[in-house]
Design a protein around this motif. Structure first.
Motif, PDB file in Angstrom:
ATOM      1  N   ARG A   1       4.557 -46.022  -8.226  1.00 53.98           N
ATOM      2  CA  ARG A   1       5.159 -44.699  -8.092  1.00 53.98           C
ATOM      3  C   ARG A   1       6.659 -44.885  -8.270  1.00 53.98           C
ATOM      4  O   ARG A   1       7.250 -45.740  -7.582  1.00 53.98           O
TER       5      ARG A   1
ATOM      6  N   ASP B   1       7.382 -31.939  -4.245  1.00 52.00           N
ATOM      7  CA  ASP B   1       6.646 -32.647  -3.192  1.00 52.00           C
ATOM      8  C   ASP B   1       6.370 -34.096  -3.572  1.00 52.00           C
ATOM      9  O   ASP B   1       6.524 -35.001  -2.760  1.00 52.00           O
ATOM     10  N   THR B   2       5.962 -34.295  -4.829  1.00 48.81           N
ATOM     11  CA  THR B   2       5.687 -35.658  -5.282  1.00 48.81           C
ATOM     12  C   THR B   2       6.965 -36.495  -5.269  1.00 48.81           C
ATOM     13  O   THR B   2       6.980 -37.628  -4.775  1.00 48.81           O
TER      14      THR B   2
ATOM     15  N   ASP C   1       7.068 -32.246  -9.801  1.00 45.33           N
ATOM     16  CA  ASP C   1       7.066 -31.347  -8.646  1.00 45.33           C
ATOM     17  C   ASP C   1       7.795 -31.991  -7.465  1.00 45.33           C
ATOM     18  O   ASP C   1       7.757 -33.193  -7.259  1.00 45.33           O
TER      19      ASP C   1
ATOM     20  N   GLN D   1       5.621 -36.677 -13.566  1.00 41.74           N
ATOM     21  CA  GLN D   1       5.444 -35.628 -12.572  1.00 41.74           C
ATOM     22  C   GLN D   1       6.811 -35.091 -12.191  1.00 41.74           C
ATOM     23  O   GLN D   1       7.769 -35.852 -12.049  1.00 41.74           O
TER      24      GLN D   1
ATOM     25  N   VAL E   1       3.918 -41.975 -12.192  1.00 37.38           N
ATOM     26  CA  VAL E   1       2.903 -42.493 -11.286  1.00 37.38           C
ATOM     27  C   VAL E   1       1.719 -43.012 -12.072  1.00 37.38           C
ATOM     28  O   VAL E   1       1.237 -42.342 -12.987  1.00 37.38           O
TER      29      VAL E   1
END
Lengths: 223, 223
Positions: free
Chosen positions: B104, B24-25, B22, B20, B165
């Protein structure tokens, strides 16, 4: 030989009272964890990858996909570093400067190699699974030759090793102990929540005894 | 620009659905942690050192003693890697091969530099302390110029960044779902124990509200 030999690379330069080199301490720190961080270098760039590990005697093992770039590089004989750390507590002092954390960590320097022999690989993977969940290996659908082939097993000897430990309360400057701020230690624990069954699990299958054993491990407390 | 640009070094080769990019993540994963592992290279040997960190905007910060060999090397402009990982659950499948963990993690590649300006350093350290314990900085014995000088503050930009994640239950081979073994997810949580006051703390000083706020942080649950 109860201690690992200090080398110029493992001898602590600062806060040297926190350095520990005896095998019992190192083993206990390793055995209290399941996740390590492995450092390796590709084209001059270090990478730090979290992965599961386990210890048997004077060796640590971890595994990965045989197709993994990380595994290939770690097994290539280049220098690597495997670090395990436990964050045990937040330590609040009367000054920001003396705030600290309690922790236990181990750093292992050296080289990894692949375990190539199939029987040896299977035996080590059994120890891994049963170390987390006693007796589970024999209850599982047996591993196939293809799965074994797809799994790379890495091993590293415990030769160049150091531990670093902080414990205890805040150590303030003597003139600060009267400063009117709360000071002390806030412990942190890793705890397990309630097991969540797979939606496709038959209702007749309860959480097994070996999992309940795991829930009682010293390092994890059941909520 | 809601995503970090994938590079040949951060693009996941395997299990790419777990990658991932992005912001925000990435930010959420970074903000859920306090401990990172920093990888750096000295004379060809990678080292992985656990240390506390915090994020402000598109930067991560960590600190250490100005006398630390680690800090000097990390600030020397050589490539480093900062990794944050959270082990969220053990995932038990019907075969050893499909056992997994939920996690994560974020990996940041790049270079660190020192924050040299004293006012800037103090402001960032305040954010660090107050990020852990809201409002605590102003209750502490003020930092001295000498303490500020003895503290090195490192910063790294969030440019070359990836998150990885895994979540959810076991994914077994279709023919294994009927295998008569418990399968599912065992969540892991980091939880805080009861605060332990410094033995030299005056009885009149209770655990402060800001610490109680910390105890309520999403990422830590009070026992």
């Amino acid at each position: 030989m109860d201690d690992y030999t200090k080398t110029p690379r493992t001898r602590l330069r600062r806060a040297s009272q926190r350095g520990q080199y005896d095998r019992d301490t190192v083993h206990a720190i390793l055995d209290a964890g399941a996740l390590c961080h492995v450092g390796y270098v590709i084209d001059g760039q270090p990478y730090v990858t979290p992965t599961l590990y386990w210890r048997e005697g004077e060796r640590v093992y971890w595994h990965g996909s045989a197709a993994s770039r990380m595994v290939r590089h770690q097994a290539g004989g280049e220098p690597i570093c495997l670090t395990v750390s436990h964050l045990d507590a937040l330590v609040l002092a009367r000054s920001a400067f003396h705030h600290s954390v309690n922790y236990r960590s181990v750093m292992i320097l050296g080289h990894a190699r692949l375990v190539e022999d199939d029987a040896e690989k299977a035996a080590r993977l059994k120890t891994f699974v049963d170390g987390l969940f006693p007796g589970r290996w024999d209850e599982l659908r047996p591993m196939t030759a293809q799965e074994l082939k797809a799994t790379s097993l890495l091993v590293m000897d415990l030769n160049e090793v150091s531990a670093k430990v902080r414990s205890g309360g805040p150590i303030d400057d003597e003139e600060d102990y009267d400063w009117p701020t709360w000071a002390g230690v806030v412990p942190l624990h890793t705890q397990m929540g309630d097991p969540e069954p797979c939606p496709r699990l038959a209702d007749s299958i309860d959480v097994p005894t070996n999992l309940m054993n795991f829930l009682d491990f010293d390092r994890y407390k059941k909520i």
